[in-house]
Design a protein around this motif. Structure first.
Motif, short mmCIF file in Angstrom:
data_model
loop_
_atom_site.label_atom_id
_atom_site.label_comp_id
_atom_site.label_asym_id
_atom_site.label_seq_id
_atom_site.Cartn_x
_atom_site.Cartn_y
_atom_site.Cartn_z
N UNK A 92 0.84 -1.20 0.00
CA UNK A 92 0.00 0.00 0.00
C UNK A 92 0.87 1.25 0.00
N UNK B 77 3.80 1.68 -1.11
CA UNK B 77 4.44 1.89 -2.40
C UNK B 77 3.42 2.37 -3.45
N UNK B 78 2.27 1.71 -3.47
CA UNK B 78 1.23 2.12 -4.44
C UNK B 78 0.81 3.57 -4.19
N UNK B 79 0.71 3.93 -2.91
CA UNK B 79 0.24 5.27 -2.57
C UNK B 79 1.23 6.34 -3.02
N UNK C 177 3.79 4.26 -7.28
CA UNK C 177 4.62 3.25 -7.92
C UNK C 177 3.73 2.27 -8.68
#
Lengths: 289, 460
Positions: free
Chosen positions: B344, B346-348, B351
């Motif tokens: 999460x 990293x996605x936030x 990425x």
């Protein structure tokens, strides 16, 4: 921050169907006739969210004013975190989650097919409930975002971004001599500030915070709250919190969620002094929730 | 009257002990369980343990010791007839007596002294078993009585029982360690005998391996050389080929399964991969020897390469396939164990999925992945069947994967298959090879543990 490019649009502030009648942002939005207008950074209209068959949010209408802190409060399971995760489309990563309705940032639809979700998330940063530094050094944790978005031309520029982000997150002084040690070795409060620095490093416009202090002790919490107040100058912040005092301390606008419905949204001092809905009254005085 | 009968009586006593202990405990508390220190069944277990443990220990000591004592009694009773014999002859004589006593066919069944001795043996055995019964059951009953007498309202039966189970768990953990030590020691002694016949420098540094020993002094080709270098080179070559196949394929399939695969595909693929681990190695072996090796030779010939019909490449490729599930299944588990919050986070930051996998998930899962790879290496080094069938037996010192090579395990097999005399250098060489192999895998395991611990300290 590239505010010039965003073509701020002044809209009569409508939140949850109620006009905000106190100063939400700075004087620059004060019009000559005395009515206060704010720039709306993000807005949700008629937002329904489903997890499989279960509906988690029902027709949410909410505006997030620019350069201010919006607090989302409400009992557990009321949908405030779900709403937050809609704003940067983190709900996309959850299987069986469906979002209906309209969410806009600077008037453009974030659920538009043409929109790149990766780019959206670079504009809308997020800080989580539990500090989640990557298993990398402090430096690499902050440099991660700028690196993947190619924000730095060279090593010097990257160093500068990392330093200034840590500085703005109020962490630089504590870690300046150990940037190469692992981020997971910091204390809980330091880790959370590292996560904030990491989010700032990609220069987002909005920062979403999902109960950022719930895993921290009171001193670390005070630190973060102070930081949120400073960050407001440059960022639009939406924060989910279970701590009513925190909402009162850091936010300018507060939205109360209950059972998936946005019950009331108003200027923070209004909500805490004269809530218009008795459910809000009940929650903030501690009768339930 | 046999140990079997004693065991049955003991089981009955133990069961009785449990009920008696329970009842006694409830009695001492005047029927009110709340006044007892422990739950009633702990008192039952307490009595059970007192009844069973000493009796079983006595029985376990008695049963193997009885024949030993009976033999020495027999020798004493034979007097002159036994005194002049050497140990081999004496063993033969005792064996005859035992055979007669058991009613088996014996060469000296008509010798009257033997028959008399056999009758004495039968009698003593009866006596011994009766003694066993009396002693173990006596111990059981005494234990039961003592334990039952000790029961009182305040007695800490729970703590006592848990102490015993603690000890049982400790002993269980010792068994694995003691077995390992035993195996290593037995390897070590045989290896020392081997190095008494063949100098250790030859084993470690000589490049040629031809394990012959002479039956007679004038035999042709009576001198053997025992240089293990080419065997370890062969092992290394095949292991390297196997890892070149298994690590990338296994790792990539693990990443696909844990990160990208939709649930439906994962539900089919994961068990399918694990079936690969269930195929017997001998099946892989003939697959390698009969399908892959000829195919490689044909392909090599078509582009003008000289490929042996049994090649390191064939064995290594098939071994790599065999190891894929080890790498993928273990790596899949460690990748799944990476907390969702890291993904999460990293996605936030905006990425993409592949950036998240490469820069966050793999580094976080790295210690586990290293562990799974090193486990796979140990497995490849120890693998025997595929190499026996597909890599050949010729000890070639080469790094050309198209030639036949042999491995340590294959040579151990060939050295020990068939009739062997256990004092020739040829046979003892197997133990030296085994010990060397053990040392290699030990070092690998230590490296694996070190790596894992190093990264643990850094990231947890």
């Amino acid at each position: 921050m590239n505010m010039e490019n965003n073509r701020p649009e002044t809209v009569k502030s409508v939140a949850g169907g109620m006009a905000i009648d106190t100063a939400v942002t700075g004087e620059k939005n004060l019009k000559m006739d005395g009515t206060e207008e704010t720039t709306i950074k993000m807005s949700a209209r008629n937002l329904d969210v489903f997890y499989g068959e279960k509906q988690a949010l029902f027709g949410i209408d909410l505006d997030v004013p620019e350069q201010s802190v919006t607090a989302l409060i409400g009992p557990s399971g009321c949908g405030k975190s779900t709403f937050l995760r809609c704003l940067n489309r983190m709900n996309d990563t959850i299987d069986g989650c469906r979002v209906d309705g309209d969410i806009r940032i600077d008037q453009s639809d974030i659920y538009d097919r043409a929109l790149d979700v990766v780019e959206l998330r670079a504009r809308i940063g997020m800080v989580f409930q539990k500090p989640n530094p990557f298993p990398k050094s402090i430096y690499d944790n902050v440099a991660y975002g700028p690196k993947i978005h190619g924000l730095a031309q060279d090593k010097d520029e990257l160093d500068e971004i990392v330093r200034s982000s840590l500085e703005r997150a109020g962490l630089l002084k504590e870690v300046v001599d150990r940037l190469d040690s692992p981020g997971t070795g910091l204390s809980g409060g330091q880790q959370q500030r590292l996560c904030i620095a990491r989010a700032i490093a990609v220069s987002p416009e909005v920062i979403l915070m999902d109960e950022p202090c719930s895993a921290l002790d009171p001193i670390a919490t005070a630190h973060i709250e102070e930081l949120i107040d400073e960050l407001r100058e440059n960022f639009t912040i939406v924060i989910v919190t279970h701590n009513m005092q925190q909402a009162a301390r850091v936010s300018q606008q507060t939205a109360f969620f209950h059972l998936g419905i946005l019950v009331e949204c108003n200027a923070t001092n209004e909500i805490f002094t004269s809530p218009s809905d008795e459910r809000t009254q009940g929650y903030i005085t501690g009768r339930y929730g | 009257m046999s140990p079997f009968f004693a065991a049955i009586v003991l089981i009955v006593l133990i069961t009785c002990g449990h009920f008696l202990g329970r009842r006694r405990a409830i009695q001492t508390a005047n029927g009110s369980r709340r006044l007892l220190h422990s739950l009633p069944h702990y008192y039952g277990l307490y009595v059970t343990l007192w009844t069973g443990v000493p009796a079983v220990i006595l029985m376990a000591l008695w049963v193997p010791l009885q024949p030993y004592f009976l033999d020495s009694f027999l020798i004493a009773s034979l007097g002159d007839k036994a005194s002049g014999l050497n140990s081999d002859q004496l063993g033969l004589l005792l064996n005859d007596i035992r055979n007669v006593a058991d009613g088996n066919i014996s060469s000296r069944r008509n010798d009257p002294t033997i028959i008399a001795a056999a009758n004495r043996l039968i009698e003593w055995r009866q006596l011994g078993y009766a003694g066993l019964l009396v002693i173990t059951l006596g111990a059981a009953i005494a234990g039961l009585a003592i334990a039952r007498k000790r029961i009182s309202r305040t007695m800490r039966a729970r703590n006592a029982v848990e102490r015993v189970f603690n000890a049982v768990l400790f002993i269980a953990s010792l068994i694995a360690i003691l077995t390992t030590i035993g195996i290593v020691l037995s390897l070590l002694f045989e290896t020392i005998r081997f190095f008494g016949k063949v100098p250790i420098t030859e084993f470690l540094f000589n490049l040629s391996w031809s394990p012959q020993t002479a039956m007679r002094a004038d035999q042709v080709a009576s001198s053997g050389t025992f240089g293990a270098v080419s065997l370890f080179a062969g092992t290394l070559l095949i292991t390297a080929i196997a890892m070149i196949v298994a690590v990338p394929v296994g790792l990539m399939s693990a990443i696909y399964l844990s990160e990208y695969a939709p649930r439906k595909i994962r539900d089919i693929l994961k068990p399918a991969l694990e079936i690969l681990a269930g195929i017997p190695t001998v099946v892989y072996g003939f697959f390698a020897a009969l399908t892959v090796a000829p195919a490689i030779r044909g392909w090599g010939e078509s582009i003008g390469l000289d490929v042996a019909s049994e090649s390191a490449l064939a064995a290594g490729l098939v071994m790599g396939i065999m190891i894929i599930p080890f790498v993928s299944s273990l790596s899949d588990d460690v990748i799944n164990a990476v907390p969702q919050t890291l993904r999460d986070g990293s996605f936030a930051l905006g990425a993409t999925h592949s950036e998240t996998v490469r820069q966050v998930i793999i580094p976080a899962a790295f210690p586990g992945i290293v562990g799974s790879v090193l486990l796979a290496v140990s497995r490849a080094i120890g693998e025997t069947m595929i190499v026996v069938m597909a890599a050949g037996l010729a000890a070639n010192l080469t790094i050309n994967p198209l030639e036949a090579v042999t491995t340590v395990t294959v040579q151990i097999v060939t050295l020990l298959v068939g009739d062997q005399e256990f004092d020739s250098a040829k046979t003892l060489a197997a133990f030296a090879l085994g010990l060397a192999l053990f040392c290699v895998t030990l070092v690998l395991n230590i490296i694996a543990l070190r790596t894992v611990r190093k990264y643990r300290e850094k990231y947890d």
